[in-house]
Structures are given as structure tokens and as C-alpha cells.
Design a protein around this motif. Structure first.
Motif, PDB file in Angstrom:
ATOM      1  N   GLN A   5     -26.368 -42.201  46.797  1.00  0.00           N
ATOM      2  CA  GLN A   5     -24.918 -42.284  46.958  1.00  0.00           C
ATOM      3  C   GLN A   5     -24.262 -40.908  46.838  1.00  0.00           C
ATOM      4  O   GLN A   5     -23.144 -40.709  47.311  1.00  0.00           O
ATOM      5  CB  GLN A   5     -24.326 -43.231  45.915  1.00  0.00           C
ATOM      6  CG  GLN A   5     -24.849 -44.653  46.007  1.00  0.00           C
ATOM      7  CD  GLN A   5     -24.602 -45.270  47.365  1.00  0.00           C
ATOM      8  OE1 GLN A   5     -23.465 -45.288  47.842  1.00  0.00           O
ATOM      9  NE2 GLN A   5     -25.650 -45.781  47.993  1.00  0.00           N
ATOM     10  N   GLU A   6     -24.970 -39.977  46.204  1.00  0.00           N
ATOM     11  CA  GLU A   6     -24.470 -38.606  46.120  1.00  0.00           C
ATOM     12  C   GLU A   6     -25.657 -37.659  45.996  1.00  0.00           C
ATOM     13  O   GLU A   6     -26.757 -38.050  45.632  1.00  0.00           O
ATOM     14  CB  GLU A   6     -23.523 -38.421  44.940  1.00  0.00           C
ATOM     15  CG  GLU A   6     -24.168 -38.556  43.573  1.00  0.00           C
ATOM     16  CD  GLU A   6     -23.213 -38.164  42.454  1.00  0.00           C
ATOM     17  OE1 GLU A   6     -23.673 -37.537  41.497  1.00  0.00           O
ATOM     18  OE2 GLU A   6     -22.015 -38.491  42.558  1.00  0.00           O
ATOM     19  N   PRO A  11     -20.459 -36.693  47.640  1.00  0.00           N
ATOM     20  CA  PRO A  11     -20.687 -38.049  48.153  1.00  0.00           C
ATOM     21  C   PRO A  11     -21.468 -38.008  49.452  1.00  0.00           C
ATOM     22  O   PRO A  11     -21.299 -37.096  50.274  1.00  0.00           O
ATOM     23  CB  PRO A  11     -19.261 -38.570  48.386  1.00  0.00           C
ATOM     24  CG  PRO A  11     -18.440 -37.344  48.618  1.00  0.00           C
ATOM     25  CD  PRO A  11     -19.034 -36.284  47.722  1.00  0.00           C
TER      26      PRO A  11
END
Length: 329
Positions: A5-6, A11
Motif C-alpha cells: 500500500q506504500e 502511497p
């Protein structure tokens, strides 16, 4: 495991692919005219991922589009997601495409190769290959991760800037472990190895891990993760007297088959109260041993992660071979 997700605090943004026909799990294909929809090049971690089973074109074609639509001189983090039929196709041409374009990424500091979910391809089925050329082509990298151990090669290299190295597998071959140990990473602070199980290709021994435990070749190491292993008790026993532990801030022995035997070795070994965090999650510890750890270490300010206990679920009438690691197949 889910996709990233990051990466490096940024991000993740999926680059919109052209040939997915609108049915990609990673995001809808939005055609060629996507430039106005794209974020600033340095504001996100870019991921290129195809449909694992029915992509109409190769990953490299989407990468070529990426090079035309994104100001790559500003890209700080990049992720290679799933490529078509990763369960049987080598990513050699993907590595070559990245290496050939390396001079177009002067700001790149984080690179993750093989961000592939279990739905797309089980971790032990991911076909990998030689990834050392990526470290050689990007001398400014500070963070490098790779997922999948099948045919993985990481030949000895010297890299002056790398601060974090993560190798995630369901079974890590001893040759890869030895080659990492033979590499020169003078700036490395985080080493994260998913060792896995022999059932899925793990062949490393305690002797292969010894160079990491002495810490001689990793002078700046502060975070050591030797986890997801079916020999977690033996690793804990070796760690208990390892010279490198005295300068660690984080010790991670999670995701494996740790029992009271390994925890006892840690408690009887060198002091661990200097650690900021000790991660033993996904374990086979009794409640009594968990309490001993909390009393001995937690009370001294060590952040303990004892989550995801497997003890109650484990068939205690069976033998210890029935214990399992967190990520295998």
C-alpha cells in the motif's frame, strides 16, 4: 499477502494499463490518454502490474508507455507488480528493461520487484531470476525488496547506499543466503529474510546465517529479521549469543515455528532489554512463556509483539513437525 500500500512512505499508485480490457484486478484499463489523470511523478510509489492470467501484452510494453507519460527523473519509488503468467514466466526481460532505462531514474531510491498477491500467484510459484543487475544499475538505491524464491539469484555485489534489503520467500535457497552474506553493504541498516520451509525450497542452515549474526560485514545493521522459518527455535538459540544483537534496535523472529524452547534460549542468552522491539508474532508459545517474556522484557520497555498465537490451534498431541510457518506456498 496483500499488495504493498506504500513504499518508502509514499502511497502506491497503479499506473493505468492499456491492454487489460477493463477487467484487471489491479485497476481498470483507461487507454492511452491518461497523462492528465496521473499524479506528480515524485508524489507516489508507481506500480506497474498486469493481469496475471490473460494480459494481452507483456509487462515491458506498459513500462515503455510509462516512460513516455511520466517524468521519470522525479520518480522516487517504483514497484514491479505481477507480470503475465508469473507462475511460469521468467522476469529476465523485465530486469533488462529496468536496467536499460536506469539512467532515466536519477531520483529513484526505492525499488520492489515482485509485488504479487497470492491470488495472482502463490509466493513459492513466482518465477524469479537474477536481480543483482538491478542493484548494480541503480547505485543510488536505498531500499530494495524482492518477492519469490524460485530461481532467485542475488550474486555478491557491493552497494554503497543500500539501507534496507528484503527478500520474501516461502523457501529461500542457501546459495542466495550465502551470496547476500558475501555482498558488501556498508550502509545497510535493515535486513529482512523470509527463510521459509524445506517443503518449498528452503535449504539454508545456521552456518549460512552466521555472517549476519557476527555483524562484521554489516557495520550499520540495526534491524535484523530472520523469520518465517521452520527452524525458528534453532535460529533463536543462535541469536541468543550472536554479537550483532548488542547493537540491534529491532529483532524479528516472527512468522515461524517458535516454541518455548526458542524463547527460553532468548531469555537465558545475552541481555535484550536494549531492544526497541522484539517481534515474535505467529508463534507456538505457551501462555506461561508469554507472561515470562512480558515480565522480563516488556516491563523493561521493550516493545513485544506476541500476537497471532498458534498454540491453541496446534494439535498438541501431534509432533512438532505439524507446526507451520506464516507464509509457505
Amino acid at each position: 499477502m496483500s499488495e504493498l500500500q506504500e513504499l518508502s512512505g509514499l502511497p502506491v499508485f497503479d499506473f493505468p494499463t492499456e491492454n487489460e480490457g477493463g477487467d484487471s484486478k489491479r485497476g481498470k484499463g483507461r487507454g492511452k490518454d491518461t497523462e492528465a489523470e496521473l499524479p506528480a511523478a515524485g508524489a507516489v510509489a508507481w506500480r506497474i502490474a498486469m493481469n496475471a492470467y490473460d494480459s494481452e501484452g507483456p509487462w515491458e510494453d506498459e513500462f515503455a508507455r510509462f516512460l513516455t507519460l511520466v517524468d521519470t527523473t522525479e520518480v522516487r519509488a517504483f514497484i514491479v507488480g505481477v507480470w503475465p503468467e508469473a507462475y511460469e514466466s521468467s522476469p529476465e526481460s523485465i530486469v533488462k528493461a529496468l536496467v536499460d532505462a536506469a539512467d532515466r531514474f536519477p531520483a529513484l531510491r526505492s525499488l520492489y520487484f515482485g509485488d504479487i498477491s497470492g491470488e495472482e500467484c502463490e509466493i513459492s510459484w513466482i518465477n524469479q531470476g537474477a536481480v543483482s543487475p538491478l542493484l548494480e544499475a541503480f547505485p543510488q538505491l536505498e531500499e530494495f525488496g524482492v518477492r519469490g524464491g524460485q530461481d532467485l539469484e542475488l550474486k555478491p555485489v557491493r552497494h554503497e547506499r543500500l539501507r534496507s534489503l528484503s527478500v520474501e520467500t516461502g523457501g529461500l535457497d542457501a546459495e542466495v543466503v550465502r551470496d547476500i552474506a558475501a555482498s558488501d553493504f556498508p550502509a545497510l541498516e535493515i535486513l529482512d529474510l523470509w527463510l521459509g520451509t524445506s517443503e518449498y525450497g528452503a535449504t539454508a542452515s545456521l552456518e549460512d546465517l552466521e555472517p549476519f549474526l557476527t555483524g562484521v560485514r554489516l557495520p550499520k545493521l540495526r534491524h535484523l529479521a530472520l523469520h518465517n522459518s521452520d527452524m525458528q527455535d534453532r535460529i533463536a538459540g543462535a541469536v541468543a549469543s550472536a554479537p550483532v544483537v548488542a547493537r540491534l534496535e529491532v529483532l524479528d523472529l516472527s512468522m515461524g515455528t517458535l516454541s518455548d524452547e526458542g524463547a527460553q534460549a532468548l531469555l537465558e542468552g545475552q541481555p535484550l532489554t536494549h531492544l526497541k522491539k522484539l517481534d515474535l508474532s505467529h508463534h507456538y508459545l505457551t501462555e506461561a512463556m508469554e507472561e515470562r517474556l512480558r515480565t522480563t522484557l516488556g516491563a523493561e520497555g521493550v516493545e513485544l509483539d506476541l500476537s497471532d498465537s498458534q498454540y491453541e490451534e496446534w494439535d498438541q498431541d501431534g509432533d512438532w513437525d505439524s507446526r507451520y510457518v506464516s507464509v509457505g506456498e
